[in-house]
Write a protein that holds these residues in place. Structure first.
Motif, short mmCIF file in Angstrom:
data_model
loop_
_atom_site.label_atom_id
_atom_site.label_comp_id
_atom_site.label_asym_id
_atom_site.label_seq_id
_atom_site.Cartn_x
_atom_site.Cartn_y
_atom_site.Cartn_z
N GLY A 24 31.57 45.95 -26.34
CA GLY A 24 30.94 46.58 -27.50
C GLY A 24 31.20 48.08 -27.56
N GLN A 25 31.16 48.73 -26.41
CA GLN A 25 31.43 50.18 -26.37
C GLN A 25 32.87 50.48 -26.74
N TYR A 26 33.82 49.73 -26.18
CA TYR A 26 35.23 49.96 -26.49
C TYR A 26 35.55 49.61 -27.95
N ARG A 27 34.94 48.56 -28.46
CA ARG A 27 35.20 48.14 -29.84
C ARG A 27 34.75 49.20 -30.85
N ALA A 28 33.82 50.02 -30.46
CA ALA A 28 33.31 51.06 -31.37
C ALA A 28 34.37 52.10 -31.70
N ALA A 29 35.47 52.11 -30.93
CA ALA A 29 36.55 53.09 -31.16
C ALA A 29 37.90 52.36 -31.22
N PRO A 30 38.12 51.54 -32.26
CA PRO A 30 39.39 50.82 -32.35
C PRO A 30 40.57 51.77 -32.54
N LEU A 31 41.74 51.30 -32.16
CA LEU A 31 42.95 52.13 -32.25
C LEU A 31 43.51 52.10 -33.66
N SER A 32 43.96 53.26 -34.12
CA SER A 32 44.64 53.31 -35.42
C SER A 32 46.15 53.34 -35.22
N ASP A 33 46.63 53.85 -34.10
CA ASP A 33 48.05 53.89 -33.80
C ASP A 33 48.27 53.26 -32.43
N VAL A 34 48.43 51.96 -32.42
CA VAL A 34 48.54 51.21 -31.17
C VAL A 34 49.71 51.68 -30.33
N ASN A 35 50.86 51.86 -30.95
CA ASN A 35 52.05 52.24 -30.19
C ASN A 35 51.92 53.60 -29.51
N ALA A 36 51.22 54.52 -30.15
CA ALA A 36 51.04 55.85 -29.56
C ALA A 36 50.21 55.77 -28.27
N VAL A 37 49.34 54.79 -28.18
CA VAL A 37 48.53 54.61 -26.98
C VAL A 37 49.25 53.68 -25.99
N ARG A 38 49.88 52.65 -26.51
CA ARG A 38 50.52 51.64 -25.66
C ARG A 38 51.70 52.22 -24.86
N LEU A 39 52.54 53.00 -25.49
CA LEU A 39 53.74 53.50 -24.81
C LEU A 39 53.42 54.28 -23.53
N PRO A 40 52.52 55.26 -23.56
CA PRO A 40 52.19 55.97 -22.31
C PRO A 40 51.60 55.04 -21.24
N LEU A 41 50.83 54.04 -21.68
CA LEU A 41 50.28 53.09 -20.71
C LEU A 41 51.39 52.27 -20.07
N ILE A 42 52.34 51.83 -20.87
CA ILE A 42 53.48 51.06 -20.35
C ILE A 42 54.29 51.92 -19.37
N GLN A 43 54.45 53.19 -19.69
CA GLN A 43 55.18 54.08 -18.78
C GLN A 43 54.44 54.23 -17.45
N LYS A 44 53.12 54.35 -17.50
CA LYS A 44 52.32 54.44 -16.27
C LYS A 44 52.43 53.15 -15.46
N ILE A 45 52.39 52.03 -16.15
CA ILE A 45 52.51 50.73 -15.49
C ILE A 45 53.87 50.62 -14.81
N ALA A 46 54.91 51.05 -15.51
CA ALA A 46 56.28 50.99 -14.96
C ALA A 46 56.38 51.83 -13.69
N LEU A 47 55.79 53.00 -13.70
CA LEU A 47 55.83 53.86 -12.50
C LEU A 47 55.06 53.22 -11.34
N LEU A 48 53.98 52.58 -11.67
CA LEU A 48 53.11 51.98 -10.66
C LEU A 48 53.69 50.69 -10.08
N THR A 49 54.28 49.88 -10.95
CA THR A 49 54.70 48.55 -10.54
C THR A 49 56.22 48.38 -10.42
N GLY A 50 56.96 49.30 -10.97
CA GLY A 50 58.41 49.15 -10.99
C GLY A 50 58.90 48.17 -12.04
N GLN A 51 58.03 47.76 -12.95
CA GLN A 51 58.40 46.82 -14.02
C GLN A 51 58.89 47.55 -15.25
#
Length: 142
Positions: free
Chosen positions: A115-142
């Motif tokens: 409920g707390q997270y839903r109160a702030a839905p994303l308007s630009d998914v890709n702008a948030v997703r890309l940095p997360l994917i980059q962090k995941i890649a650094l962490l996991t090598g994927q």
């Protein structure tokens, strides 16, 4: 007879688990079918530009902001599900299609957290997703 079993499961999906209850896998699977599978396919492999979740989505819980992201993407944030039902669905999905990628300290989503997270839905998914994917890649090598 199978159609009646599916109907019963769909009706049960309207009654989400109480806070802290175990995941009802049948209800969560029906909610996945009704709310996610159209784009992410039954096995979470994605279609077209829709990202694959199978053997990957659990990685989001390893990086800062990833936990919130899974709730704030439009498909989750705008799903016609209660916070408890969405928490149950996310927990089922993570354990069903990406258990090996979950962090060792995985803790299930709660209705209050969703409920707390839903109160702030994303308007630009890709702008948030890309940095997360980059962090995941650094962490996991994927």
């Amino acid at each position: 007879m199978r159609i009646w079993a599916l109907l019963a499961l769909a009706l049960a999906a309207a009654s989400p688990a109480a806070e802290g209850a175990e995941v009802n896998a049948d209800r969560a699977r029906v909610n996945y079918m009704l709310n996610c599978q159209g784009c992410h396919l039954p096995d979470g492999s994605g279609v077209g530009d829709i990202p694959q979740m199978r053997n990957f989505v659990g990685n989001f819980l390893k990086v800062p902001g990833g936990r919130a992201f899974l709730v704030q993407v439009p498909g989750s944030a705008n799903a016609a599900l209660s916070d408890a039902a969405l928490a149950e669905l996310l927990n089922w999905m993570l354990l069903e299609i990406s258990a090996a990628q979950l962090p060792e300290d995985f803790r299930p989503y709660t209705a209050d957290e969703v409920g707390q997270y839903r109160a702030a839905p994303l308007s630009d998914v890709n702008a948030v997703r890309l940095p997360l994917i980059q962090k995941i890649a650094l962490l996991t090598g994927q």
